[in-house]
Scaffold this motif. Structure first.
Motif, PDB file in Angstrom:
ATOM      1  N   ASP A 464       1.001  -1.226  -0.013  1.00 51.76           N
ATOM      2  CA  ASP A 464      -0.043  -0.014   0.068  1.00 51.76           C
ATOM      3  C   ASP A 464       0.945   1.303  -0.122  1.00 51.76           C
ATOM      4  O   ASP A 464       0.465   2.261  -0.691  1.00 51.76           O
ATOM      5  CB  ASP A 464      -0.991   0.113   1.166  1.00 51.76           C
ATOM      6  N   VAL A 465       2.049   1.248   0.680  1.00 52.45           N
ATOM      7  CA  VAL A 465       2.878   2.470   0.722  1.00 52.45           C
ATOM      8  C   VAL A 465       3.485   2.667  -0.445  1.00 52.45           C
ATOM      9  O   VAL A 465       3.619   3.759  -1.076  1.00 52.45           O
ATOM     10  CB  VAL A 465       3.821   2.143   1.920  1.00 52.45           C
ATOM     11  N   VAL A 466       3.743   1.446  -1.173  1.00 48.02           N
ATOM     12  CA  VAL A 466       4.446   1.497  -2.527  1.00 48.02           C
ATOM     13  C   VAL A 466       3.455   2.048  -3.386  1.00 48.02           C
ATOM     14  O   VAL A 466       3.729   2.977  -4.370  1.00 48.02           O
ATOM     15  CB  VAL A 466       4.886   0.238  -2.956  1.00 48.02           C
ATOM     16  N   ASN A 467       2.359   1.901  -3.522  1.00 50.11           N
ATOM     17  CA  ASN A 467       1.235   2.318  -4.293  1.00 50.11           C
ATOM     18  C   ASN A 467       1.091   3.754  -4.136  1.00 50.11           C
ATOM     19  O   ASN A 467       0.802   4.434  -5.275  1.00 50.11           O
ATOM     20  CB  ASN A 467       0.034   1.722  -4.267  1.00 50.11           C
ATOM     21  N   PHE A 468       1.184   4.083  -2.937  1.00 46.67           N
ATOM     22  CA  PHE A 468       0.990   5.718  -2.704  1.00 46.67           C
ATOM     23  C   PHE A 468       2.053   6.479  -3.132  1.00 46.67           C
ATOM     24  O   PHE A 468       2.123   7.419  -3.731  1.00 46.67           O
ATOM     25  CB  PHE A 468       0.866   5.955  -1.176  1.00 46.67           C
ATOM     26  N   VAL A 469       3.363   5.806  -2.928  1.00 45.22           N
ATOM     27  CA  VAL A 469       4.551   6.585  -3.540  1.00 45.22           C
ATOM     28  C   VAL A 469       4.493   6.586  -5.335  1.00 45.22           C
ATOM     29  O   VAL A 469       4.799   7.531  -5.740  1.00 45.22           O
ATOM     30  CB  VAL A 469       5.790   5.811  -3.142  1.00 45.22           C
ATOM     31  N   ARG A 470       3.830   5.393  -5.701  1.00 49.04           N
ATOM     32  CA  ARG A 470       3.651   5.633  -7.181  1.00 49.04           C
ATOM     33  C   ARG A 470       2.760   6.518  -7.777  1.00 49.04           C
ATOM     34  O   ARG A 470       2.772   6.909  -8.598  1.00 49.04           O
ATOM     35  CB  ARG A 470       3.410   4.070  -7.653  1.00 49.04           C
ATOM     36  N   ALA A 471       1.773   6.586  -6.716  1.00 46.10           N
ATOM     37  CA  ALA A 471       0.762   7.626  -7.224  1.00 46.10           C
ATOM     38  C   ALA A 471       1.341   9.020  -7.102  1.00 46.10           C
ATOM     39  O   ALA A 471       1.099   9.834  -7.792  1.00 46.10           O
ATOM     40  CB  ALA A 471      -0.541   7.363  -6.312  1.00 46.10           C
ATOM     41  N   SER A 472       2.190   9.445  -5.981  1.00 45.77           N
ATOM     42  CA  SER A 472       2.672  10.731  -6.005  1.00 45.77           C
ATOM     43  C   SER A 472       3.591  10.851  -7.168  1.00 45.77           C
ATOM     44  O   SER A 472       3.728  11.776  -7.675  1.00 45.77           O
ATOM     45  CB  SER A 472       3.553  10.704  -4.724  1.00 45.77           C
ATOM     46  N   ALA A 473       4.644   9.728  -7.503  1.00 41.76           N
ATOM     47  CA  ALA A 473       5.160   9.989  -8.548  1.00 41.76           C
ATOM     48  C   ALA A 473       4.525  10.212  -9.983  1.00 41.76           C
ATOM     49  O   ALA A 473       4.819  10.648 -10.968  1.00 41.76           O
ATOM     50  CB  ALA A 473       6.106   8.740  -8.959  1.00 41.76           C
ATOM     51  N   ALA A 474       3.343   9.489 -10.106  1.00 40.58           N
ATOM     52  CA  ALA A 474       2.411   9.605 -11.388  1.00 40.58           C
ATOM     53  C   ALA A 474       1.784  11.130 -11.447  1.00 40.58           C
ATOM     54  O   ALA A 474       1.716  11.645 -12.603  1.00 40.58           O
ATOM     55  CB  ALA A 474       1.081   8.733 -11.144  1.00 40.58           C
ATOM     56  N   ALA A 475       1.738  11.703 -10.176  1.00 39.50           N
ATOM     57  CA  ALA A 475       1.270  13.118 -10.403  1.00 39.50           C
ATOM     58  C   ALA A 475       2.403  13.963 -11.165  1.00 39.50           C
ATOM     59  O   ALA A 475       2.162  14.612 -11.571  1.00 39.50           O
ATOM     60  CB  ALA A 475       1.113  13.638  -8.879  1.00 39.50           C
ATOM     61  N   GLY A 476       3.513  13.386 -10.693  1.00 45.36           N
ATOM     62  CA  GLY A 476       4.637  14.127 -11.354  1.00 45.36           C
ATOM     63  C   GLY A 476       4.796  13.910 -12.971  1.00 45.36           C
ATOM     64  O   GLY A 476       4.867  14.676 -13.727  1.00 45.36           O
ATOM     65  N   ALA A 477       4.493  12.516 -13.325  1.00 47.46           N
ATOM     66  CA  ALA A 477       4.231  12.159 -14.744  1.00 47.46           C
ATOM     67  C   ALA A 477       3.361  12.718 -15.530  1.00 47.46           C
ATOM     68  O   ALA A 477       3.374  13.158 -16.434  1.00 47.46           O
ATOM     69  CB  ALA A 477       4.428  10.529 -14.648  1.00 47.46           C
ATOM     70  N   LEU A 478       2.134  13.326 -14.725  1.00 45.56           N
ATOM     71  CA  LEU A 478       1.177  13.893 -15.498  1.00 45.56           C
ATOM     72  C   LEU A 478       1.608  15.305 -15.908  1.00 45.56           C
ATOM     73  O   LEU A 478       0.969  15.946 -16.858  1.00 45.56           O
ATOM     74  CB  LEU A 478       0.024  14.204 -14.457  1.00 45.56           C
ATOM     75  N   GLY A 479       2.560  15.925 -15.348  1.00 42.65           N
ATOM     76  CA  GLY A 479       3.278  17.105 -15.631  1.00 42.65           C
ATOM     77  C   GLY A 479       2.356  18.109 -15.991  1.00 42.65           C
ATOM     78  O   GLY A 479       1.307  18.622 -14.993  1.00 42.65           O
ATOM     79  N   ARG A 480       2.202  18.784 -17.143  1.00 44.31           N
ATOM     80  CA  ARG A 480       1.328  20.136 -17.423  1.00 44.31           C
ATOM     81  C   ARG A 480       0.077  19.349 -17.990  1.00 44.31           C
ATOM     82  O   ARG A 480      -0.322  20.130 -18.859  1.00 44.31           O
ATOM     83  CB  ARG A 480       2.373  20.973 -18.239  1.00 44.31           C
ATOM     84  N   LEU A 481      -0.295  18.496 -18.004  1.00 44.71           N
ATOM     85  CA  LEU A 481      -1.463  17.911 -18.539  1.00 44.71           C
ATOM     86  C   LEU A 481      -2.527  18.761 -18.243  1.00 44.71           C
ATOM     87  O   LEU A 481      -2.885  19.195 -17.092  1.00 44.71           O
ATOM     88  CB  LEU A 481      -1.864  16.406 -18.021  1.00 44.71           C
ATOM     89  N   GLY A 482      -3.248  19.211 -19.397  1.00 44.89           N
ATOM     90  CA  GLY A 482      -4.404  20.260 -19.190  1.00 44.89           C
ATOM     91  C   GLY A 482      -5.578  19.551 -19.868  1.00 44.89           C
ATOM     92  O   GLY A 482      -5.998  18.291 -19.846  1.00 44.89           O
ATOM     93  N   PRO A 483      -6.589  20.708 -20.224  1.00 40.69           N
ATOM     94  CA  PRO A 483      -7.805  20.127 -20.671  1.00 40.69           C
ATOM     95  C   PRO A 483      -7.863  19.470 -22.224  1.00 40.69           C
ATOM     96  O   PRO A 483      -8.924  19.014 -22.396  1.00 40.69           O
ATOM     97  CB  PRO A 483      -8.711  21.472 -20.764  1.00 40.69           C
TER      98      PRO A 483
END
Length: 648
Positions: A464-483
């Motif tokens: 579960d901790v690993v998945n949370f860290v992956r999700a936080s990294a995924a937020a960075g991977a989204l970058g400047r994703l917009g509409p």
């Protein structure tokens, strides 16, 4: 599987292989038989009779063992009712009936296969026996690992059947061929030497074709059952396959030597060339036979070992190669490409030298260029690896696990890390796998003063901790994703979730994969009222374009449907329970400047987040732009296979 079970499987497989190979060799032999050749033919038929009896007996043993395994008790092996259930209610039983029906028919043919018949009758009999042997041997693929391949098992079963049939023709034919070569190489067997020469040449051509089939189908089977390098070197199934390949290499080398050196010499002068070559060929074919029997023992072990694709791999090396690692250091990828270019250039020069007869120089050039390429490229590709590097999270990539991991991270890890693991987000995370993260959480990082949590958190909690860290990294991977839809196809898989949308009705995000685009709306009341009303009025247009809306309140409330009201009517799913985990997870993906009361995600049919919309809910922009982005997603080709449960 006990040692007795493995022995039974090996005996069953080996007898079937030798049956097919024996009749293939008999069908290849010239029709005119000399006395020595007639004696050899009787010996070959005797071998076939023994093998068919062994196959039938081993089949009975296999049925008893499988029945005991199905029933979970040893006494079931002698229980007629249990045996009947195994035969009538399982795939194994159906295949067993077909195989042993063919073997019984083959036994009848073998008993009638007496020498002295007309040449045409003998050929017809041997071809019929070869076909029956092939049917009995190939049918086993329908009860093996290949039959469990999803979603389509037929290609895997076909490849598996062709593989074992090619093995039967090649490996199974070695024993009778070796015996023929030995008896024909003696002075008293000189009358059979032309017969043996012709048979060996025909078998050599047949074996070459069988090896080509084995290589092609073996590569396919390895990809289907193992999938990647981790499955090959990090699982028992993969290591057995490597052992099998280690035995295949010398047997192929012997076959190539025989075909290149000894077979052409068989027709030479009898005393000085032909007969010595035949003796040497008989010896090497005998060695091939022994190696083949060892390979069949490994195949029997593979048949009762879970394929590498379906078990967690334990990586045995302290390093691995990763293309993502080349993105961090300056000039990393150009250096790797330079190494590849040097290797290709060296191979081209080596091939040119080999064509001119300079084989030793060509070999040195190829070895040198490969070494230089490795020195140039490999250091940029190497990253640390751990036993769990290629492990995958046992559960799905889901909001429930991520939210649980966030709570654990805040309790156990936030004292050293930034809130919500912001310091762990970034492109550098692409170098590491979820298995790497699991190892760090479990064992710690001494150099970074990170403690081990294996004694404080259960395995599921660590994931579960690993998945949370992956999700936080995924937020960075989204970058400047917009509409607007990301044209690359998406890098972040939307975490799955299940929410109640009314009494007794549960909706899951995964339910829409492959069917519909999903607009996930995180809203607040009363702030989001204008935007929700706008979506409700345009809902029919969204559905007509193949989209669905799932609305999740940022401030969950059991009376959320009543608060939405009846005008305009809301026909799309609205979460009435289970929204907390969804909100906690998808809040990680919120842009820094997004208004707090409202956020929307456009998720394609494969499940990837493709657009992130943060409109001002008080002044909604209209649905025209949203409908245009959905139309863009509809225009994209839709792959048949869905994504794996991880982000890229």
């Amino acid at each position: 599987m006990t040692d007795a079970g493995l022995l039974v499987r090996w005996a069953h497989l080996t007898s079937g292989v030798i049956l097919l190979g024996t009749f293939a060799v008999l069908a290849l032999t010239p029709r005119r038989l000399q006395p020595t050749a007639e004696r050899w033919e009787r010996e070959a038929l005797g071998l076939a009779r023994v093998c068919v009896l062994v196959a039938l007996a081993a089949g009975l043993g296999a049925l008893a063992l499988e029945t005991a395994r199905f029933e979970g008790r040893a006494g079931a092996a002698l229980d007629s009712q249990a045996l009947g259930r195994a035969l009538g209610a399982t795939r194994f039983g159906t295949v067993w009936i077909v195989r042993h029906g063919l073997l019984l028919l083959l036994a009848a043919f073998v008993l009638l296969a007496a020498p002295g018949r007309a040449a045409a009758d003998r050929l017809a009999l041997y071809l019929e026996c070869a076909l029956l042997s092939a049917g009995a041997l190939g049918a086993g693929a329908f009860a093996g690992h290949a039959a469990a391949v999803e979603p389509a098992s037929l290609p895997a079963v076909t490849a598996d059947a062709l593989h074992i049939l090619a093995v039967g023709v090649w490996i199974g034919g070695l024993a009778p061929l070796a015996r023929l070569l030995r008896v024909a190489s003696r002075p008293e067997g000189a009358d059979a030497r032309p017969f043996a020469v012709l048979t060996a040449r025909r078998f050599s051509a047949l074996a070459l074709g069988a090896v080509a089939v084995i290589v092609a189908t073996g590569a396919w089977n390895a990809w289907v059952e193992i999938g990647d390098v981790a499955g090959l070197v990090g699982t028992r199934y993969g290591r057995l396959l490597l052992l099998k390949l280690a035995l295949v290499v010398p047997i192929v080398a012997l076959g190539a030597f025989n075909r290149r050196r000894l077979v052409p010499a068989l027709g030479g002068e009898a005393e000085t060339v032909g007969r010595p070559a035949m003796r040497h060929l008989g010896a090497t074919v005998g060695a091939e036979t022994l190696l083949g029997l060892a390979i069949l023992a490994i195949v029997a072990g593979l048949a009762v070992t879970q394929p590498g694709r379906h078990v967690p791999a334990t990586w045995p090396l302290p390093f691995r190669l990763s293309w993502a690692a080349t993105a961090s250091p300056p000039g990393g990828r150009p250096r790797v490409l330079l190494g590849v270019l040097l290797a290709a250039l060296g191979v081209a020069v080596a091939l040119a030298g080999a064509r001119r007869g300079r084989r030793r120089a060509a070999l040195l050039i190829a070895a040198g260029s490969t070494l230089v390429a490795a020195v140039v490229a490999l250091p940029r590709l190497v990253v640390d690896a751990y036993p769990t590097t290629y492990r995958r999270a046992p559960g799905p990539w889901a909001a429930l696990s991520i939210a649980a991991g966030e709570r654990l991270f805040a309790r156990e890890c936030a004292v050293c890390h930034a809130p919500r693991a912001a310091d762990l987000a970034g492109d550098w995370m692409a170098r590491y796998t979820e298995g790497d993260l699991f190892w760090w959480v479990s064992r710690g990082l001494p150099g970074a003063q990170m403690p081990s949590f294996a004694d404080r958190l259960a395995e599921e909690s660590r994931w579960d901790v690993v998945n949370f860290v992956r999700a936080s990294a995924a937020a960075g991977a989204l970058g400047r994703l917009g509409p607007e839809v990301e044209p690359s196809g998406g890098r972040v898989l939307a975490p799955d979730f299940s929410v109640a949308v009314g009494p007794g009705v549960v909706q899951s995000l995964r339910d829409y994969r492959g069917r519909r685009v999903v607009l996930l709306v995180l809203f607040s009341l009363p702030e989001s009222r204008p935007r929700i009303d706008q979506i409700a009025r345009g809902y029919a247009s969204l559905v007509a374009m193949g989209a669905e809306v799932i609305a999740v309140p940022l401030r969950p409330s059991p009376d959320i449907l009543r608060r939405l009201g009846a005008t305009p009517p809301v026909f799309f799913p609205v979460a009435t329970d289970g929204a907390d985990e969804v909100v906690s997870t998808y809040e990680l993906f919120r842009p820094a400047a997004a208004p707090a009361p409202h956020l929307e995600f456009l998720i394609d049919r494969r499940g990837f987040v493709r657009a992130r919309i943060a409109p001002d809910p008080a002044v909604p922009p209209g649905l025209g732009a949203l409908l245009a982005e959905i139309e863009r997603l509809n225009a994209e080709p839709q792959p048949a296979v869905g994504p794996e449960e991880h982000f890229h």
